[in-house]
Motif scaffolding. Structure first.
Motif, PDB file in Angstrom:
ATOM      1  N   ASN A   1      -2.245   6.914  -9.812  1.00 10.42           N
ATOM      2  CA  ASN A   1      -3.521   7.069  -9.138  1.00 10.42           C
ATOM      3  C   ASN A   1      -4.419   5.910  -9.574  1.00 10.42           C
ATOM      4  O   ASN A   1      -5.459   6.110 -10.148  1.00 10.42           O
ATOM      5  CB  ASN A   1      -4.130   8.414  -9.562  1.00 10.42           C
TER       6      ASN A   1
ATOM      7  N   THR B   1      -1.632   1.466  -6.671  1.00  6.71           N
ATOM      8  CA  THR B   1      -1.085   2.266  -5.575  1.00  6.71           C
ATOM      9  C   THR B   1      -1.941   2.144  -4.321  1.00  6.71           C
ATOM     10  O   THR B   1      -1.552   2.608  -3.261  1.00  6.71           O
ATOM     11  CB  THR B   1      -0.970   3.760  -5.956  1.00  6.71           C
ATOM     12  N   THR B   2      -3.130   1.525  -4.449  1.00  2.00           N
ATOM     13  CA  THR B   2      -3.934   1.303  -3.254  1.00  2.00           C
ATOM     14  C   THR B   2      -3.620  -0.098  -2.749  1.00  2.00           C
ATOM     15  O   THR B   2      -2.883  -0.839  -3.367  1.00  2.00           O
ATOM     16  CB  THR B   2      -5.435   1.455  -3.572  1.00  2.00           C
ATOM     17  N   GLU B   3      -4.217  -0.445  -1.626  1.00  2.00           N
ATOM     18  CA  GLU B   3      -3.837  -1.707  -1.002  1.00  2.00           C
ATOM     19  C   GLU B   3      -4.167  -2.906  -1.897  1.00  2.00           C
ATOM     20  O   GLU B   3      -5.169  -2.914  -2.593  1.00  2.00           O
ATOM     21  CB  GLU B   3      -4.556  -1.851   0.337  1.00  2.00           C
TER      22      GLU B   3
ATOM     23  N   ALA C   1       0.869  -1.175   0.000  1.00  2.00           N
ATOM     24  CA  ALA C   1       0.000   0.000   0.000  1.00  2.00           C
ATOM     25  C   ALA C   1       0.895   1.209   0.000  1.00  2.00           C
ATOM     26  O   ALA C   1       2.000   1.165   0.540  1.00  2.00           O
ATOM     27  CB  ALA C   1      -0.872  -0.001   1.245  1.00  2.00           C
ATOM     28  N   SER C   2       0.447   2.284  -0.620  1.00  2.00           N
ATOM     29  CA  SER C   2       1.256   3.499  -0.546  1.00  2.00           C
ATOM     30  C   SER C   2       1.244   3.958   0.894  1.00  2.00           C
ATOM     31  O   SER C   2       0.244   3.808   1.581  1.00  2.00           O
ATOM     32  CB  SER C   2       0.713   4.619  -1.417  1.00  2.00           C
TER      33      SER C   2
ATOM     34  N   SER D   1       0.710   6.087   4.076  1.00  2.00           N
ATOM     35  CA  SER D   1      -0.193   7.195   4.390  1.00  2.00           C
ATOM     36  C   SER D   1       0.674   8.398   4.732  1.00  2.00           C
ATOM     37  O   SER D   1       1.844   8.230   5.083  1.00  2.00           O
ATOM     38  CB  SER D   1      -1.088   6.819   5.567  1.00  2.00           C
TER      39      SER D   1
ATOM     40  N   ASP E   1       5.139   7.245  -5.784  1.00  2.00           N
ATOM     41  CA  ASP E   1       3.738   6.812  -5.759  1.00  2.00           C
ATOM     42  C   ASP E   1       2.769   7.928  -6.136  1.00  2.00           C
ATOM     43  O   ASP E   1       1.719   7.675  -6.715  1.00  2.00           O
ATOM     44  CB  ASP E   1       3.356   6.302  -4.355  1.00  2.00           C
TER      45      ASP E   1
END
Ligand SMILES: O=C(O)CCC(=O)c1ccccc1C(=O)O
Ligand SMILES: [Mg+2]
Length: 342
Positions: free
Chosen positions: A319, A323-325, A109-110, A112, A315
């Motif tokens: 989009n 790049t999400t989990e 995951a990118s 936070s 990252d």
């Protein structure tokens, strides 16, 4: 004979905003995901992410190579990938190494925003004036190393933006300048003199990356003697053979290494264990598959000469689902089957 079941799927990821370098505008990252399965069912993920303008094979050549291989692939075929296909070499050899690791439980995951500063990453700023503001939220999140592309607009304009940027950046920030081989000798000398003059008063210029073309190693050796600001080779050492050649010709300055482009990870390991190179690890804007191998398998296996931020703060250029989990299997499932059907 040792065989693997071989599958591959091409990908095409648009950048959130196109990236401007000396080579022009870049809007999509394209490559190929590899999946090797051993006789006992172990899976090794790999990625071929060529950048032809950087000195690797083209995507078309990489695809043609994958197409030429049988789906029941002999281990020996991987050992004999030619040096003219460095991104393919990396993809297959890293997939074999990844097979030794259980990847089913790996999720990525990118980071936070509050995690950004925890990993010592260098973040790629947008080119031109947009850099003047883009650094702010990242610094707030704890980032202290940035890269900014130069050699794109005319010299005077860029030097002026650079001046402003250096005045605005906090004193503990390190800035990397990347010309992508786009300067001539005189322009590079002017940049380096400006860096020498400004660096350290507010922010620090960590290095100037690839000021001249890859054919001008002698000139870069000369420049390095005339200034304080370090020079880092990048395009000059895109492939392993080029890295060896630059070392042999006397370069002892910094080396930016993009493992996804360089060729065999084992060859790189051997070389770096034998000679002490001042390395800067750098992303080729690959997916989490190559990124995982580079950051968790390759980099920890190579001795550190000088601690430097790794150039994987990229990252924010994407989009999409990658790049999400997720996990490797999910990414694979999200790709179309065209690669295997063709
Ligand atoms: O190295 C970094 O910090 C970011 C990655 C980067 O700049 C890059 C990414 C893809 C292709 C070329 C380059 C480059 O360094 O020129
Ligand atoms: Mg570079």
């Amino acid at each position: 004979m040792n065989h693997y079941w071989f599958e591959y799927r091409p990908y095409d990821r648009p950048f959130k905003q196109p990236l401007h370098t000396h080579h022009g505008w870049w809007s999509n990252r394209q490559g190929i995901i590899l999946r090797l399965t051993s006789a006992n069912g172990q899976v090794g993920w790999g990625e071929i992410a060529p950048i032809a303008w950087f000195g690797t094979e083209t995507l078309a050549q990489a695809l043609a190579f994958c197409r030429s291989l049988p789906s029941k692939l002999a281990a020996a075929a991987i050992e004999h990938i030619p040096a003219s296909l460095p991104a393919c070499r990396f993809g297959f050899e890293s997939a074999l190494e990844m097979m030794q690791i259980s990847t089913t439980s790996i999720t990525f995951a990118s980071p936070s925003p509050h995690q950004l500063g925890a990993v010592h990453n260098s973040y790629l700023l947008p080119t031109g004036e947009a850099a003047l503001h883009a650094w702010q939220p990242l610094v707030t999140a704890g980032v202290n190393t940035f890269k900014w592309k130069i050699g794109v607009a005319n010299l005077e304009d860029e030097l002026q933006i650079f001046n402003h940027l250096m005045q605005k950046l906090p004193a503990d920030v390190r800035l990397r300048l990347d010309a992508n081989g786009g300067l001539d000798y005189y322009q590079a000398y002017q940049w380096l003199q400006t860096c020498d003059r400004l660096s350290g008063h507010t922010a620090t210029v960590e290095f100037l990356e690839q000021p001249l073309s890859k054919h001008q190693l002698k000139e870069m050796l000369q420049l390095a003697e005339r200034v304080q600001t370090p020079i880092a080779l990048d395009e000059s050492v895109a492939t392993f053979e080029q890295l060896e050649a630059c070392y042999t010709q006397g370069w002892r300055g910094m080396f930016v290494i993009k493992p996804a482009l360089i060729g065999s990870p084992q060859q790189l390991r051997n070389f770096c264990q034998q000679y002490c190179l001042d390395l800067v690890w750098s992303s080729a804007l690959e997916t989490p598959i190559a990124q995982y191998f580079i950051q968790h398998v390759l980099i920890p296996s190579i001795p550190v000469v000088q601690h430097r931020a790794i150039g994987f703060g990229v990252d924010q250029w994407f989009n999409d689902a990658w790049t999400t989990e997720g996990n490797f299997e999910q990414l694979w499932q999200s790709l179309s089957l065209t690669g295997t059907i063709e």
